[in-house]
Scaffold this motif. Structure first.
Motif, PDB file in Angstrom:
ATOM      1  N   GLY A 180       3.229   3.116   3.650  1.00 42.58           N
ATOM      2  CA  GLY A 180       2.897   3.436   3.226  1.00 42.58           C
ATOM      3  C   GLY A 180       3.232   2.578   1.449  1.00 42.58           C
ATOM      4  N   VAL A 181       3.439   1.425   1.010  1.00 41.90           N
ATOM      5  CA  VAL A 181       3.735   0.364   0.156  1.00 41.90           C
ATOM      6  C   VAL A 181       2.424  -0.733   0.943  1.00 41.90           C
ATOM      7  CG1 VAL A 181       5.317  -0.488  -0.980  1.00 41.90           C
ATOM      8  CG2 VAL A 181       5.992   1.589  -0.198  1.00 41.90           C
ATOM      9  N   SER A 182       2.020  -1.004  -0.386  1.00 41.79           N
ATOM     10  CA  SER A 182       1.693  -2.583  -0.053  1.00 41.79           C
ATOM     11  C   SER A 182       1.975  -3.631   0.035  1.00 41.79           C
ATOM     12  CB  SER A 182      -0.201  -2.305  -0.660  1.00 41.79           C
ATOM     13  OG  SER A 182      -0.361  -3.730  -1.164  1.00 41.79           O
ATOM     14  N   VAL A 183       1.675  -4.816   1.280  1.00 39.97           N
ATOM     15  CA  VAL A 183       1.899  -5.456   0.591  1.00 39.97           C
ATOM     16  C   VAL A 183       2.183  -6.683  -0.320  1.00 39.97           C
ATOM     17  CG1 VAL A 183       3.325  -8.423   1.993  1.00 39.97           C
ATOM     18  CG2 VAL A 183       3.464  -6.099   2.832  1.00 39.97           C
ATOM     19  N   TYR A 184       0.203  -6.623  -0.320  1.00 41.81           N
ATOM     20  CA  TYR A 184      -0.207  -7.244  -1.792  1.00 41.81           C
ATOM     21  C   TYR A 184       0.334  -6.956  -2.651  1.00 41.81           C
ATOM     22  CZ  TYR A 184      -3.752  -9.349  -4.510  1.00 41.81           C
ATOM     23  OH  TYR A 184      -5.111 -10.347  -5.046  1.00 41.81           O
ATOM     24  N   ASN A 185       0.540  -5.752  -2.752  1.00 45.70           N
ATOM     25  CA  ASN A 185       0.476  -4.946  -4.488  1.00 45.70           C
ATOM     26  C   ASN A 185       2.205  -5.559  -4.957  1.00 45.70           C
ATOM     27  OD1 ASN A 185      -2.247  -3.974  -4.709  1.00 45.70           O
ATOM     28  ND2 ASN A 185      -1.827  -2.278  -4.350  1.00 45.70           N
ATOM     29  N   MET A 198      14.185  -6.457  -8.242  1.00 51.38           N
ATOM     30  CA  MET A 198      12.614  -7.057  -6.271  1.00 51.38           C
ATOM     31  C   MET A 198      12.386  -5.645  -6.525  1.00 51.38           C
ATOM     32  SD  MET A 198      13.908  -7.873  -2.859  1.00 51.38           S
ATOM     33  CE  MET A 198      14.860  -6.781  -2.902  1.00 51.38           C
ATOM     34  N   ILE A 199      13.782  -4.902  -6.646  1.00 49.46           N
ATOM     35  CA  ILE A 199      13.336  -3.137  -5.992  1.00 49.46           C
ATOM     36  C   ILE A 199      12.758  -2.092  -6.635  1.00 49.46           C
ATOM     37  CG2 ILE A 199      14.715  -1.033  -5.680  1.00 49.46           C
ATOM     38  CD1 ILE A 199      17.299  -2.625  -5.054  1.00 49.46           C
ATOM     39  N   LYS A 200      12.754  -3.199  -7.795  1.00 55.06           N
ATOM     40  CA  LYS A 200      11.354  -2.274  -8.701  1.00 55.06           C
ATOM     41  C   LYS A 200       9.964  -2.682  -8.204  1.00 55.06           C
ATOM     42  CE  LYS A 200      10.024  -1.345 -13.831  1.00 55.06           C
ATOM     43  NZ  LYS A 200      10.592  -2.810 -15.138  1.00 55.06           N
ATOM     44  N   ALA A 201       9.883  -4.210  -8.322  1.00 58.91           N
ATOM     45  CA  ALA A 201       9.104  -4.421  -8.205  1.00 58.91           C
ATOM     46  C   ALA A 201       7.954  -3.692  -6.796  1.00 58.91           C
ATOM     47  CB  ALA A 201       8.676  -5.993  -7.919  1.00 58.91           C
ATOM     48  N   ILE A 202       8.702  -3.893  -5.480  1.00 63.24           N
ATOM     49  CA  ILE A 202       8.330  -3.598  -4.184  1.00 63.24           C
ATOM     50  C   ILE A 202       8.282  -2.002  -4.625  1.00 63.24           C
ATOM     51  CG2 ILE A 202       9.672  -2.935  -1.712  1.00 63.24           C
ATOM     52  CD1 ILE A 202      10.439  -6.128  -2.239  1.00 63.24           C
ATOM     53  N   LYS A 236      -7.825   1.504  14.631  1.00 67.51           N
ATOM     54  CA  LYS A 236      -7.619   2.831  13.099  1.00 67.51           C
ATOM     55  C   LYS A 236      -6.268   2.494  12.956  1.00 67.51           C
ATOM     56  CE  LYS A 236      -8.372   7.078  11.101  1.00 67.51           C
ATOM     57  NZ  LYS A 236      -8.650   8.603  11.845  1.00 67.51           N
ATOM     58  N   PRO A 237      -5.650   2.540  12.333  1.00 68.55           N
ATOM     59  CA  PRO A 237      -3.910   2.917  12.731  1.00 68.55           C
ATOM     60  C   PRO A 237      -4.217   3.938  11.601  1.00 68.55           C
ATOM     61  CG  PRO A 237      -4.461   0.730  10.668  1.00 68.55           C
ATOM     62  CD  PRO A 237      -5.890   1.340  11.460  1.00 68.55           C
ATOM     63  N   LEU A 238      -3.098   4.808  12.822  1.00 68.01           N
ATOM     64  CA  LEU A 238      -2.941   6.451  12.763  1.00 68.01           C
ATOM     65  C   LEU A 238      -1.285   6.902  12.083  1.00 68.01           C
ATOM     66  CD1 LEU A 238      -2.820   7.059  16.270  1.00 68.01           C
ATOM     67  CD2 LEU A 238      -4.981   8.258  14.825  1.00 68.01           C
ATOM     68  N   ARG A 239       0.098   5.843  12.128  1.00 71.04           N
ATOM     69  CA  ARG A 239       0.810   5.998  10.909  1.00 71.04           C
ATOM     70  C   ARG A 239       2.130   5.288  11.846  1.00 71.04           C
ATOM     71  NH1 ARG A 239       4.841   8.560  13.816  1.00 71.04           N
ATOM     72  NH2 ARG A 239       4.508  10.008  15.754  1.00 71.04           N
ATOM     73  N   ASP A 240       2.837   4.757  10.730  1.00 72.48           N
ATOM     74  CA  ASP A 240       4.012   4.273  10.784  1.00 72.48           C
ATOM     75  C   ASP A 240       4.742   4.915  11.781  1.00 72.48           C
ATOM     76  OD1 ASP A 240       4.737   1.575   8.928  1.00 72.48           O
ATOM     77  OD2 ASP A 240       3.350   3.432   7.547  1.00 72.48           O
ATOM     78  N   VAL A 241       5.409   4.532  13.022  1.00 72.69           N
ATOM     79  CA  VAL A 241       6.548   5.031  13.747  1.00 72.69           C
ATOM     80  C   VAL A 241       7.238   5.157  12.893  1.00 72.69           C
ATOM     81  CG1 VAL A 241       7.934   4.346  16.203  1.00 72.69           C
ATOM     82  CG2 VAL A 241       5.938   4.023  16.203  1.00 72.69           C
ATOM     83  N   LYS A 242       8.520   6.436  13.214  1.00 74.07           N
ATOM     84  CA  LYS A 242       9.471   6.821  11.804  1.00 74.07           C
ATOM     85  C   LYS A 242      10.777   6.059  12.862  1.00 74.07           C
ATOM     86  CE  LYS A 242       6.885  10.731  11.372  1.00 74.07           C
ATOM     87  NZ  LYS A 242       7.334  12.968  11.705  1.00 74.07           N
ATOM     88  N   PRO A 243      11.629   5.266  11.595  1.00 70.36           N
ATOM     89  CA  PRO A 243      12.932   5.440  11.500  1.00 70.36           C
ATOM     90  C   PRO A 243      13.208   6.309  13.662  1.00 70.36           C
ATOM     91  CG  PRO A 243      12.712   4.530   9.695  1.00 70.36           C
ATOM     92  CD  PRO A 243      10.733   5.865  10.162  1.00 70.36           C
ATOM     93  N   GLY A 244      13.694   5.366  14.050  1.00 69.01           N
ATOM     94  CA  GLY A 244      14.530   6.295  15.259  1.00 69.01           C
ATOM     95  C   GLY A 244      13.125   7.169  16.170  1.00 69.01           C
ATOM     96  N   GLU A 245      12.284   6.505  16.395  1.00 65.55           N
ATOM     97  CA  GLU A 245      10.868   7.394  16.737  1.00 65.55           C
ATOM     98  C   GLU A 245      10.755   6.530  18.099  1.00 65.55           C
ATOM     99  OE1 GLU A 245       6.901   9.741  16.049  1.00 65.55           O
ATOM    100  OE2 GLU A 245       7.189   8.539  14.398  1.00 65.55           O
ATOM    101  N   GLU A 260       2.083  -4.846  12.534  1.00 59.86           N
ATOM    102  CA  GLU A 260       1.582  -4.515  11.229  1.00 59.86           C
ATOM    103  C   GLU A 260      -0.095  -3.992  11.176  1.00 59.86           C
ATOM    104  OE1 GLU A 260       1.586  -7.913   8.452  1.00 59.86           O
ATOM    105  OE2 GLU A 260       3.452  -8.668  10.249  1.00 59.86           O
ATOM    106  N   ASP A 261       0.188  -2.932  10.937  1.00 57.41           N
ATOM    107  CA  ASP A 261      -1.251  -2.091  11.079  1.00 57.41           C
ATOM    108  C   ASP A 261      -2.632  -3.122  10.396  1.00 57.41           C
ATOM    109  OD1 ASP A 261      -0.614  -2.475   8.054  1.00 57.41           O
ATOM    110  OD2 ASP A 261      -1.639  -0.586   7.211  1.00 57.41           O
ATOM    111  N   SER A 262      -2.373  -4.347   9.824  1.00 53.23           N
ATOM    112  CA  SER A 262      -4.004  -5.030   9.597  1.00 53.23           C
ATOM    113  C   SER A 262      -3.723  -5.495  10.838  1.00 53.23           C
ATOM    114  CB  SER A 262      -3.222  -6.174   8.551  1.00 53.23           C
ATOM    115  OG  SER A 262      -1.854  -7.427   9.238  1.00 53.23           O
ATOM    116  N   VAL A 263      -3.258  -5.595  11.460  1.00 50.32           N
ATOM    117  CA  VAL A 263      -3.853  -6.245  13.143  1.00 50.32           C
ATOM    118  C   VAL A 263      -4.756  -5.292  13.866  1.00 50.32           C
ATOM    119  CG1 VAL A 263      -2.770  -7.299  15.295  1.00 50.32           C
ATOM    120  CG2 VAL A 263      -1.659  -7.585  13.383  1.00 50.32           C
TER     121      VAL A 263
END
Length: 443
Positions: A237-242, A406-410, A190-199, A180-183
């Motif tokens: 790119g999606v905030s867990v809190y939000n 749920m999908i709409k909220a996330i 400094k978080p640079l980016r999420d590792v992409k799926p399959g990367e 997780e980037d929060s760590v």
């Protein structure tokens, strides 16, 4: 034996790397409480330290040397005895692995755990990069992993469907790969980016390479947003809190109730309750007080351990609930044990009514991608409707979100919702009966 794991992992290339891994694991403690371990590279050799319990119980930071490379792991396992032998990282002296997820088909390859399967595949390859490529071809399931070799290579990999989170960041003039980037941010990196799926992220001698080995239709675990991830994390790119705030708002809009006070079940449901309270105008109060030393009961491996945690987990603020119509907000109901106890405690403290609203759909199906829903019979919603669930837990009413809500909220359509819908986004074709029979045999 262990067959599924939802854990926290970290890999570091930086000065004083083992200590950074240690501090990272403490910040990932919410992802695993059974064991913790670190493997570091020193003078061309891999050295592993691991122990049972929380990070500060399992590891002594005074024994960690100054080394440039390390990986770490905190463990939440879903079956088995939880022995030290099963704790990670797993190492053969040349390769060490810290793994988060489930390889559904590992038993076909003659290994007793999916982590052993990964180590076998990587060890039999001519080099670590080719090993990761071969793993992608063979493995079915959900997994993120970090790998350390005695040749000084650090690898991070996220499966082609991107089930589990993994983030690349900068720290101490080096690099960090974490669940997780929060760590990373909390440690001053400094978080640079999420590792992409399959990367595959490959780091050696301070140089970093990236290769997308395979990309499939993304199916990210919805339970990361609902429960597992820290609220201050941002995943793809999606905030867990939000997301949790929005879960609560939609819960209030579509599943409202006449109540005097809304009470969250700490900790992950607090943002859900904030959203519920804002939208419903029902004031939120901290009527449930979580004991600071209590572990997360949901991720304990056996029913006896879950019950023991529940006995010490919560206290009730009597003045908040007495003579009130109370609505309890939680992120999920899995087995029903926690909520049944909470409802009884609130009634015992004088509540007039106790209603329950859940910020996720009904968990009706087992998970075979690394979360502790092993068999349908353990899931209270697999055969009971909302009235029957309310009766079982002792509530006046209970309502859940739908999958669509749920999908709409996330806010992302590429979510895995197998535990809610029974639709499993695995590589190979299985039906529920086949999956359950497999896991009954290997559990």
């Amino acid at each position: 034996m262990k067959v599924k794991e939802h854990c926290g992992i970290v890999g570091v290339y930086a000065d004083n790397s083992p200590m950074i891994s240690y501090e990272s694991l403490k910040l990932l403690q919410h992802r695993g409480q059974e064991s913790a371990g670190i493997t570091y590279r020193k003078d061309g050799s891999l050295v592993t330290m691991k122990g049972l319990g929380l990070v500060e119980e399992a590891l002594d930071p005074r024994l960690l040397p100054n080394a440039k490379l390390s990986i770490g792991h905190v463990r939440y396992s879903t079956t088995g005895k939880g022995s030290l032998d099963e704790a990670q990282p797993l190492s053969n002296g040349k390769i060490a692995i810290a793994f988060n997820g489930t390889i559904t088909n590992y038993f076909k390859f003659g290994t007793s755990t999916d982590t052993e399967f990964i180590l076998k595949v990587l060890s039999e390859a001519p080099n670590i990069k080719e090993g990761i490529r071969r793993l992608v071809d063979l493995a079915d399931g959900a997994y993120s992993l970090v790998v350390l070799t005695n040749e000084g290579e650090l690898i991070g990999f996220r499966d082609p469907k991107g089930f589990r989170p993994l983030v690349l960041g900068k720290i101490n003039n080096g690099y960090i790969i974490a669940s997780e980037d929060s760590v990373i941010r909390q440690l001053g990196g400094k978080p640079l980016r999420d590792v992409k799926p399959g990367e595959m992220i490959y780091i050696k001698d301070g140089e970093i390479e990236s290769e997308v080995i395979s990309r499939d239709r993304v199916s990210f675990c919805s339970f990361e947003y609902i429960y597992f991830a820290r609220p201050d994390s941002i995943i793809d790119g999606v905030s867990v809190y939000n997301s949790r705030i929005k879960l609560g708002e939609i819960l209030a809009e579509n599943h409202g109730v006449d109540a005097d006070v809304a009470i969250p079940v700490p900790e992950s449901s607090i943002p859900i309750a904030i959203g519920f309270s804002r939208k419903s105008k029902i004031p939120m109060e901290y009527g449930l007080i979580r004991t600071l030393v209590a572990k997360r009961s949901f991720i304990m491996p056996t029913q006896d351990k879950r019950n023991a945690v529940l006995e010490e987990k919560f206290g009730i603020v009597k003045s908040v609930v007495e003579n009130k119509k109370v609505v309890v907000i939680d992120d999920s109901i899995v087995r029903g044990n926690t909520m049944r106890k909470i409802v009884r405690m609130i009634r015992d403290n004088g509540a007039k009514e106790v209603h329950v609203r859940i910020g996720s759909p009904k968990v009706k199906y087992p998970c075979y991608m690394g979360i502790d829903f092993p068999l349908s019979k353990e899931l209270i919603a697999s055969e009971k409707d909302e009235k029957e669930i309310a009766k079982y837990i002792g509530a006046d009413s209970v309502e859940f979100l739908t999958v669509e809500e749920m999908i709409k909220a996330i806010g992302r359509p590429d979510l895995c919702h197998a535990c809610f819908s029974g639709v499993y986004p695995l590589k190979f074709s299985y039906n529920l009966q086949v999956l359950e029979s497999i896991f009954k045999k290997v559990s």
